[in-house]
Scaffold this motif. Structure first.
Motif, PDB file in Angstrom:
ATOM      1  N   LEU A  53       0.832  -1.206   0.000  1.00 58.02           N
ATOM      2  CA  LEU A  53       0.000   0.000   0.000  1.00 58.02           C
ATOM      3  C   LEU A  53       0.865   1.253   0.000  1.00 58.02           C
ATOM      4  N   ASP A  54       0.274   2.355  -0.430  1.00 57.20           N
ATOM      5  CA  ASP A  54       0.916   3.662  -0.296  1.00 57.20           C
ATOM      6  C   ASP A  54       0.502   4.332   1.005  1.00 57.20           C
ATOM      7  N   VAL A  55      -0.696   4.015   1.488  1.00 55.17           N
ATOM      8  CA  VAL A  55      -1.187   4.591   2.734  1.00 55.17           C
ATOM      9  C   VAL A  55      -2.352   3.732   3.229  1.00 55.17           C
ATOM     10  N   MET A  56      -2.527   3.704   4.533  1.00 50.18           N
ATOM     11  CA  MET A  56      -3.673   3.041   5.153  1.00 50.18           C
ATOM     12  C   MET A  56      -4.481   4.089   5.902  1.00 50.18           C
ATOM     13  N   LEU A  57      -5.800   4.074   5.723  1.00 47.75           N
ATOM     14  CA  LEU A  57      -6.711   4.866   6.554  1.00 47.75           C
ATOM     15  C   LEU A  57      -7.298   3.927   7.589  1.00 47.75           C
ATOM     16  N   SER A  58      -7.096   4.252   8.852  1.00 47.24           N
ATOM     17  CA  SER A  58      -7.551   3.365   9.921  1.00 47.24           C
ATOM     18  C   SER A  58      -8.065   4.181  11.092  1.00 47.24           C
ATOM     19  N   MET A  59      -8.921   3.551  11.871  1.00 48.92           N
ATOM     20  CA  MET A  59      -9.298   4.105  13.153  1.00 48.92           C
ATOM     21  C   MET A  59      -8.164   3.810  14.149  1.00 48.92           C
ATOM     22  N   ASP A  60      -8.359   4.161  15.398  1.00 45.19           N
ATOM     23  CA  ASP A  60      -7.433   3.735  16.457  1.00 45.19           C
ATOM     24  C   ASP A  60      -7.731   2.261  16.706  1.00 45.19           C
ATOM     25  N   SER A  61      -7.181   1.397  15.857  1.00 48.00           N
ATOM     26  CA  SER A  61      -7.546  -0.018  15.890  1.00 48.00           C
ATOM     27  C   SER A  61      -6.362  -0.868  15.457  1.00 48.00           C
ATOM     28  N   ALA A  62      -6.578  -2.177  15.422  1.00 44.56           N
ATOM     29  CA  ALA A  62      -5.497  -3.113  15.117  1.00 44.56           C
ATOM     30  C   ALA A  62      -4.882  -2.859  13.755  1.00 44.56           C
ATOM     31  N   ASN A  63      -5.682  -2.460  12.763  1.00 49.32           N
ATOM     32  CA  ASN A  63      -5.134  -2.269  11.427  1.00 49.32           C
ATOM     33  C   ASN A  63      -4.104  -1.143  11.374  1.00 49.32           C
ATOM     34  N   MET A  64      -4.223  -0.161  12.234  1.00 46.87           N
ATOM     35  CA  MET A  64      -3.185   0.864  12.333  1.00 46.87           C
ATOM     36  C   MET A  64      -1.853   0.224  12.700  1.00 46.87           C
ATOM     37  N   HIS A  65      -1.894  -0.728  13.623  1.00 41.53           N
ATOM     38  CA  HIS A  65      -0.667  -1.374  14.084  1.00 41.53           C
ATOM     39  C   HIS A  65      -0.147  -2.383  13.067  1.00 41.53           C
ATOM     40  N   LEU A  66      -1.041  -3.076  12.383  1.00 38.55           N
ATOM     41  CA  LEU A  66      -0.600  -4.031  11.369  1.00 38.55           C
ATOM     42  C   LEU A  66       0.110  -3.298  10.232  1.00 38.55           C
ATOM     43  N   ALA A  67      -0.468  -2.202   9.754  1.00 41.09           N
ATOM     44  CA  ALA A  67       0.173  -1.427   8.692  1.00 41.09           C
ATOM     45  C   ALA A  67       1.513  -0.866   9.164  1.00 41.09           C
ATOM     46  N   SER A  68       1.583  -0.503  10.430  1.00 45.05           N
ATOM     47  CA  SER A  68       2.828   0.035  10.976  1.00 45.05           C
ATOM     48  C   SER A  68       3.932  -1.012  10.971  1.00 45.05           C
ATOM     49  N   LEU A  69       3.574  -2.271  11.150  1.00 43.17           N
ATOM     50  CA  LEU A  69       4.581  -3.345  11.179  1.00 43.17           C
ATOM     51  C   LEU A  69       5.232  -3.555   9.823  1.00 43.17           C
ATOM     52  N   GLY A 120       5.776  -0.909   7.735  1.00 41.54           N
ATOM     53  CA  GLY A 120       6.377   0.361   7.361  1.00 41.54           C
ATOM     54  C   GLY A 120       5.538   1.251   6.481  1.00 41.54           C
ATOM     55  N   ILE A 121       4.205   1.128   6.564  1.00 40.02           N
ATOM     56  CA  ILE A 121       3.309   1.912   5.721  1.00 40.02           C
ATOM     57  C   ILE A 121       2.746   3.095   6.520  1.00 40.02           C
ATOM     58  N   PRO A 122       2.729   4.305   5.935  1.00 40.70           N
ATOM     59  CA  PRO A 122       2.130   5.435   6.648  1.00 40.70           C
ATOM     60  C   PRO A 122       0.635   5.239   6.853  1.00 40.70           C
ATOM     61  N   VAL A 123       0.155   5.647   8.013  1.00 39.11           N
ATOM     62  CA  VAL A 123      -1.252   5.483   8.375  1.00 39.11           C
ATOM     63  C   VAL A 123      -1.858   6.836   8.686  1.00 39.11           C
ATOM     64  N   VAL A 124      -2.978   7.137   8.013  1.00 35.62           N
ATOM     65  CA  VAL A 124      -3.815   8.261   8.416  1.00 35.62           C
ATOM     66  C   VAL A 124      -4.806   7.689   9.429  1.00 35.62           C
ATOM     67  N   SER A 125      -4.688   8.087  10.665  1.00 40.39           N
ATOM     68  CA  SER A 125      -5.507   7.503  11.732  1.00 40.39           C
ATOM     69  C   SER A 125      -6.510   8.520  12.256  1.00 40.39           C
ATOM     70  N   VAL A 126      -7.729   8.054  12.477  1.00 39.34           N
ATOM     71  CA  VAL A 126      -8.821   8.897  12.968  1.00 39.34           C
ATOM     72  C   VAL A 126      -9.032   8.605  14.457  1.00 39.34           C
ATOM     73  N   TRP A 127      -9.046   9.665  15.255  1.00 40.83           N
ATOM     74  CA  TRP A 127      -9.168   9.520  16.711  1.00 40.83           C
ATOM     75  C   TRP A 127     -10.402  10.277  17.189  1.00 40.83           C
ATOM     76  N   GLY A 128     -11.238   9.595  17.958  1.00 43.19           N
ATOM     77  CA  GLY A 128     -12.438  10.208  18.507  1.00 43.19           C
ATOM     78  C   GLY A 128     -12.371  10.294  20.015  1.00 43.19           C
ATOM     79  N   ALA A 129     -12.979   9.309  20.687  1.00 43.84           N
ATOM     80  CA  ALA A 129     -12.989   9.305  22.147  1.00 43.84           C
ATOM     81  C   ALA A 129     -11.599   9.082  22.719  1.00 43.84           C
ATOM     82  N   THR A 130     -10.738   8.399  21.962  1.00 42.99           N
ATOM     83  CA  THR A 130      -9.377   8.112  22.424  1.00 42.99           C
ATOM     84  C   THR A 130      -8.419   9.183  21.905  1.00 42.99           C
TER      85      THR A 130
END
Length: 343
Positions: free
Chosen positions: A256-272, A274-284
């Motif tokens: 991938l070139d980028v991952m869009l993820s919530m504050d969730s497991a997929n943010m961490h999987l993409a990070s493993l 080396g892919i940049p993640v646009v992460s959306v944060w609400g209550a957290t």
């Protein structure tokens, strides 16, 4: 040489966050043998780690269930003659095993979760908005206290490369010059999920671009229904539900070139990988210490509201009742973050 038992049972994102630390430990101390004890579904996370790392399945729903099962598990582990036990979970099950080892003369250490600082971060009034120690550093601290200091120098489970494309060629066509965007629109708790109707506007925007390919990551009945609806409306979008396992999912993420993820497991999987993640944060909030490995703060999408963060894990219902922290994020804000990366 030392034999080190590392305990972390769940959840997927938290177990994924152990990988950069364990990889760093294993490469810096190749003379040590590191045994990961976790649920079997987590094994793919550790398949590409150095050869001095092994994995053991804790069958907590089967033969290792309950106190009798934990005793069986302890006896199985005791026969392996560990020198150190690192408890990276610090819950009832892991504590029980840890204390059994301690009583048998094995050196043990456990993660400090920093509950006081997190409580001050999320309280309704007089919040203390201070960045808490990351989970990566908390894990590393356990090893430093137990056996040896760890320099966190992990990059990707694939090193400087990508996953073997031939393993996913039956699911996706060669990338060519297209930009690949992964979108993981769900999370475990509502306080972490950007409203689906707003996320669809993000999907629609990129689906209209013939040079962009969108892949949807998720699982479960509710997610399947949403993905089916989206792929029907936007034929260029691909749902990956049921098409990949965790290992091949990581492989695809690496392309991938980028991952869009919530504050969730997929943010961490993409990070493993080396892919940049646009992460959306609400209550957290990233201040709680759960940002993905080496992800950039300016890639986050979040609002500066006096009521947030109100939860460490996102499970608390919104006391305002309107989830403004998510509802007031515009699709344009998310789109601009993604476009800045893929351009």
């Amino acid at each position: 040489m030392a034999r080190i038992l590392v305990i972390r049972f769940s959840a997927l994102g938290d177990v994924a966050m152990t990988v950069p630390v364990i990889h760093s430990l294993a490469t810096q101390y190749p003379q040590h043998e590191i045994i990961i004890l976790s649920r079997g579904m987590m094994q793919p996370l550790f398949q590409r780690l150095p050869s001095n790392v092994r994995f053991i399945n804790a069958d907590l729903s089967g033969k290792h269930k309950g106190i009798r099962g934990l005793n069986r598990l302890y006896n199985e582990l005791k026969a392996m003659r560990f020198d150190y036990v690192a408890d990276l979970h610090n819950v009832l099950r892991s504590r029980y095993l840890r204390y059994r080892f301690l009583l048998s003369g094995v050196s043990v250490a456990a993660i400090c979760k920093g509950r006081l600082g997190k409580k001050q971060l999320i309280r309704r009034r007089h919040k203390v908005l201070v960045m808490q120690k990351t989970s990566f550093q908390r894990y590393a601290d356990v090893f430093s206290a137990l056996v040896c200091p760890v320099r966190l120098d992990f990059t990707s489970i694939y090193g400087a490369g990508k996953g073997d494309f031939s393993q996913i060629a039956s699911v996706v066509q060669p990338k060519g010059t297209d930009k690949w965007i992964g979108i993981a629109p769900f999370a475990k708790h509502r306080g972490k999920i950007y409203p689906i109707e707003l996320q669809e506007q993000v999907v629609a925007h990129f689906a209209a671009n013939p040079t962009v390919k969108v892949f949807l990551f998720g699982g479960g009945k509710e997610e399947q229904e949403v993905f089916d609806r989206w792929t029907k409306k936007y034929p260029s979008v691909t749902s990956l539900i049921g098409k990949l396992n965790l290992s091949t999912e990581l492989n695809l993420m690496s392309h991938l070139d980028v991952m869009l993820s919530m504050d969730s497991a997929n943010m961490h999987l993409a990070s493993l990988v080396g892919i940049p993640v646009v992460s959306v944060w609400g209550a957290t909030h990233p201040y709680a210490g759960f940002m993905g490995w080496k992800q950039q703060p300016d890639h986050t999408v979040q609002l500066d509201l006096s009521c947030r963060p109100c939860s460490v894990y996102g499970q608390k219902p919104c006391f305002r009742g309107d989830y403004a922290c998510l509802m007031q994020i515009t699709p344009r804000q998310v789109i601009e973050k993604i476009e800045r990366i893929i351009s």
